[in-house]
Write a protein that holds these residues in place. Structure first.
Motif, PDB file in Angstrom:
ATOM      1  N   ASN A   1       0.865  -1.285   0.082  1.00 45.24           N
ATOM      2  CA  ASN A   1      -0.002   0.306   0.014  1.00 45.24           C
ATOM      3  C   ASN A   1       0.787   1.305  -0.082  1.00 45.24           C
ATOM      4  OD1 ASN A   1      -2.392   1.443  -0.191  1.00 45.24           O
ATOM      5  ND2 ASN A   1      -2.988   1.259   1.954  1.00 45.24           N
TER       6      ASN A   1
ATOM      7  N   ALA B   1      -6.211   1.133  -0.500  1.00 43.19           N
ATOM      8  CA  ALA B   1      -6.222  -0.165   0.467  1.00 43.19           C
ATOM      9  C   ALA B   1      -5.736  -1.362  -0.462  1.00 43.19           C
ATOM     10  CB  ALA B   1      -7.673  -0.499   0.998  1.00 43.19           C
ATOM     11  N   VAL B   2      -5.108  -2.483   0.333  1.00 42.26           N
ATOM     12  CA  VAL B   2      -4.729  -3.364  -0.676  1.00 42.26           C
ATOM     13  C   VAL B   2      -5.227  -4.740   0.013  1.00 42.26           C
ATOM     14  CG1 VAL B   2      -2.593  -4.953  -1.158  1.00 42.26           C
ATOM     15  CG2 VAL B   2      -2.665  -2.417  -1.191  1.00 42.26           C
ATOM     16  N   HIS B   3      -5.749  -5.548  -0.656  1.00 41.23           N
ATOM     17  CA  HIS B   3      -5.964  -6.887  -0.027  1.00 41.23           C
ATOM     18  C   HIS B   3      -5.152  -8.190  -0.767  1.00 41.23           C
ATOM     19  CE1 HIS B   3      -8.704 -10.250   1.404  1.00 41.23           C
ATOM     20  NE2 HIS B   3      -8.662 -10.746   0.108  1.00 41.23           N
ATOM     21  N   VAL B   4      -4.740  -8.792   0.204  1.00 31.61           N
ATOM     22  CA  VAL B   4      -3.780  -9.842  -0.245  1.00 31.61           C
ATOM     23  C   VAL B   4      -4.643 -11.379   0.005  1.00 31.61           C
ATOM     24  CG1 VAL B   4      -1.556 -11.131  -0.010  1.00 31.61           C
ATOM     25  CG2 VAL B   4      -1.692  -8.687   0.111  1.00 31.61           C
ATOM     26  N   ASN B   5      -4.860 -12.073  -1.272  1.00 31.25           N
ATOM     27  CA  ASN B   5      -5.480 -13.201  -1.037  1.00 31.25           C
ATOM     28  C   ASN B   5      -4.258 -14.375  -0.864  1.00 31.25           C
ATOM     29  OD1 ASN B   5      -7.094 -15.468  -0.862  1.00 31.25           O
ATOM     30  ND2 ASN B   5      -8.302 -15.138  -2.927  1.00 31.25           N
TER      31      ASN B   5
ATOM     32  N   ASP C   1       0.470 -17.974  -2.868  1.00 28.88           N
ATOM     33  CA  ASP C   1      -0.537 -17.151  -2.865  1.00 28.88           C
ATOM     34  C   ASP C   1      -1.406 -17.105  -4.131  1.00 28.88           C
ATOM     35  OD1 ASP C   1       0.878 -16.360  -0.639  1.00 28.88           O
ATOM     36  OD2 ASP C   1       2.104 -15.267  -1.831  1.00 28.88           O
TER      37      ASP C   1
ATOM     38  N   TRP D   1      -3.534 -10.236  -5.157  1.00 28.65           N
ATOM     39  CA  TRP D   1      -3.676  -9.178  -4.570  1.00 28.65           C
ATOM     40  C   TRP D   1      -4.361  -8.310  -5.352  1.00 28.65           C
ATOM     41  CZ3 TRP D   1      -1.088  -4.385  -5.119  1.00 28.65           C
ATOM     42  CH2 TRP D   1      -0.077  -4.358  -6.278  1.00 28.65           C
ATOM     43  N   SER D   2      -5.143  -7.131  -4.576  1.00 29.84           N
ATOM     44  CA  SER D   2      -6.103  -6.573  -5.244  1.00 29.84           C
ATOM     45  C   SER D   2      -5.905  -5.070  -4.520  1.00 29.84           C
ATOM     46  CB  SER D   2      -7.639  -6.928  -5.463  1.00 29.84           C
ATOM     47  OG  SER D   2      -7.962  -6.902  -4.048  1.00 29.84           O
ATOM     48  N   VAL D   3      -6.337  -3.921  -5.293  1.00 26.51           N
ATOM     49  CA  VAL D   3      -6.377  -2.628  -4.852  1.00 26.51           C
ATOM     50  C   VAL D   3      -7.875  -2.092  -4.770  1.00 26.51           C
ATOM     51  CG1 VAL D   3      -3.899  -2.447  -5.461  1.00 26.51           C
ATOM     52  CG2 VAL D   3      -5.643  -1.477  -6.817  1.00 26.51           C
ATOM     53  N   GLU D   4      -7.777  -1.079  -3.897  1.00 26.19           N
ATOM     54  CA  GLU D   4      -9.038  -0.145  -3.863  1.00 26.19           C
ATOM     55  C   GLU D   4      -8.596   1.268  -3.872  1.00 26.19           C
ATOM     56  OE1 GLU D   4     -13.288   0.407  -1.643  1.00 26.19           O
ATOM     57  OE2 GLU D   4     -12.029  -1.188  -1.227  1.00 26.19           O
TER      58      GLU D   4
ATOM     59  N   ASP E   1     -15.996 -10.258  -8.768  1.00 28.25           N
ATOM     60  CA  ASP E   1     -15.846  -9.343  -7.709  1.00 28.25           C
ATOM     61  C   ASP E   1     -16.609  -9.936  -6.415  1.00 28.25           C
ATOM     62  OD1 ASP E   1     -14.210  -7.751  -9.213  1.00 28.25           O
ATOM     63  OD2 ASP E   1     -15.903  -6.447  -9.958  1.00 28.25           O
TER      64      ASP E   1
END
Length: 528
Positions: free
Chosen positions: A45, A74-78, A88, A91-94, A516
């Motif tokens: 981030n 924001a960052v989400h790590v799957n 892994d 990862w995605s961003v908002e 999504d």
């Protein structure tokens, strides 16, 4: 998808793309191809925001002191972040941009008004990494850039960015019902190109539609004819002399004598006629051989895999053998899936041999591919080009990093062409006017199947979609759908082939859709 999610930079306004995988956003808020914003983010981030008065190629200067006041990210790590060795998923961003900041160079009030058009581009910079001694190590020369809108040169060319059209009227932005989005041709052979586009709702009133064929040397304003009911068609015949992927832009005119906007991109893949022979009974057409600290015989007969001769190599100590293409600038490997050859250790004592595809610098050790130099027999070598080559190939080298005693043999070396078979039935919306009640992935039909099967899925809302096939070991077999889709019900046909165009074996396979809203997985059975 990313099997290793990692990042290193934590200070704002670091040059993120130079050291980390990143996601980038470019915004030209009035579409004049000047005065645009850039934002980069990594998986930690960390952000880098800057402003350019004009593109670099036009003498533009970046203002690194400019900040997006009020920016929210924001960052989400799957999976796990910076944990080498595990697998892994993504990862995605908002990102939330304040309208007040974007208004600065829009030269008008924000939010945009209905009918305004902005130019936007998204970019993903990805470095492939290896885990060495428990740490990530970037593979030299393995940076990849993924773009939302295809670029003819590089990302700092706003002329090729996508269009974002703002409207308060839902009927003003109805989706494409179905369209030709993928075409294929064989190099050197006359090939018909047929384009069909069906538009929904008020999009039927667009007075003109055209496709830009300039990437393949034809008209940039090739018109489609309106057949009524929102259906547009066009056809032509081409003969292309270069393999590769060409991006043809489908354009629409918003009103009589108005502006033209890109509606979507048609991908044209031009494949080679067949395998490219590098060595078979001698060097292939356009190829020569040279050696450093080694002698060789291109017509050896004492140890042959097929035919009557092979390539015998006798190192004088350590050294290398190069297969050189006639054009030192090289050629595009597009349309070829992997390098294949056969090797026989003969009587040589070989600790290791590395294969290098130039101009890249990444070597593949044959022992890592399971080649056993103690086995005195012919062994097949197959190396995916995606692992070792870039945009061009000028030579292929066999490098001996340590001293080798005796002779060994090479035979039947080639670049294997991708199979051209592309399913005739591509993705289409089957219920354009009805919005589904939810997200769904239907059971394929027929199931079990032999040659082809249809998969249907529903999207409650517009968003990114990926529909992929896997074997029971979790290995990716084929990606059928990838990209943004409007809400609707879709169907796609799978022809039972993998990503290299080869028929898969009988067995159980998984097909998985990611949206999504989440992930849905089902099973199917192939019977040969």
């Amino acid at each position: 998808e990313e099997p290793e999610v990692w990042a290193t930079l934590t200070e704002r306004d670091s040059y993120i793309y130079r050291d980390d995988n990143d996601f980038e956003v470019f915004i030209d808020p009035n579409g004049d191809e000047l005065e645009y914003y850039e934002l980069e983010m990594n998986a930690l981030n960390t952000v880098w925001d800057l402003f350019l008065n004009k593109p670099y190629d036009d003498g533009g200067q970046a203002d690194h002191s400019w900040d997006i006041e009020g920016l929210k990210t924001a960052v989400h790590v799957n999976g796990t972040l910076n944990h080498p060795g595990d697998v892994d998923e993504s990862w995605s961003v908002e990102i939330a941009f304040p309208w007040e900041v974007l208004a600065e160079y829009a030269h008008k009030a924000t939010p945009p008004e209905s009918g305004d058009v902005w130019r936007v581009q998204f970019c993903r910079v990805e470095y492939r990494v290896d885990v060495v001694d428990g740490k990530y190590q970037i593979r030299p020369g393995n940076r990849r850039d993924w773009l939302w809108a295809p670029q003819r040169t590089w990302v700092h060319d706003p002329e090729d960015w996508g269009y974002v059209y703002f409207s308060t009227d839902q009927e003003d932005i109805m989706p494409v019902v179905s369209a030709t989005t993928r075409l294929a041709a064989t190099v050197g052979q006359p090939t018909p190109l047929e384009f069909t586009v069906v538009l929904a709702g008020s999009l039927e009133v667009f007075p003109q539609m055209r496709v830009d064929l300039s990437p393949i040397g034809l008209s940039s304003t090739f018109p489609l004819q309106h057949q009524g009911g929102g259906q547009y068609t066009a056809s032509t015949t081409i003969t292309l002399l270069q393999t590769g992927r060409y991006c043809l832009q489908m354009m629409v005119e918003t009103a009589e004598g108005g502006d033209w906007y890109r509606l979507f991109t048609v991908t044209l893949d031009v494949y080679p006629k067949g395998d490219m022979i590098i060595y078979e009974e001698g060097p292939g057409d356009g190829w020569t051989v040279e050696a450093y600290k080694a002698v060789f015989d291109l017509q050896a007969t004492d140890c042959v895999h097929s035919g009557s001769t092979s390539h015998a190599i006798t190192p004088q100590q350590w050294g290398n053998v190069k297969y050189l293409f006639e054009d030192p600038e090289g050629f595009s490997p597009s349309g070829y899936t992997h390098l294949e050859f056969y090797i026989h250790p003969g009587v040589a004592r070989i600790p290791e041999i590395m294969v290098l595809v130039r101009p890249g610098v990444i070597g593949v050790r044959l022992t890592n591919l399971g080649i056993d130099f103690e086995r005195r027999e012919w062994q097949q070598v197959q190396i995916p080009l995606a692992e070792i080559s870039g945009d061009v190939i000028s030579s292929i080298s066999l490098f001996l990093p340590t001293e080798v005693e005796g002779s060994f043999y090479i035979d039947d070396m080639r670049l294997v062409a991708e199979k051209v078979d592309i399913p005739a039935a591509v993705e289409e919306i089957t219920a354009a006017t009805a919005v589904p009640l939810g997200y769904a992935l239907a059971q394929n039909y027929p199931n079990p199947f032999n040659s082809q099967t249809m998969i249907r899925y529903d999207l409650l809302e517009a968003g990114e979609v990926r529909l992929s096939l896997y074997n029971l070991c979790g290995q990716l077999i084929r990606t059928l759908v990838e990209g943004h889709r409007p809400a609707g019900t879709y169907s796609v046909v799978w022809d039972g082939q993998n990503n290299t165009g080869r028929d898969v074996a009988s067995g159980v396979y998984l097909y998985r859709i990611k949206t999504d809203a989440g992930t849905i997985t089902r099973k199917m059975l192939v019977l040969r």
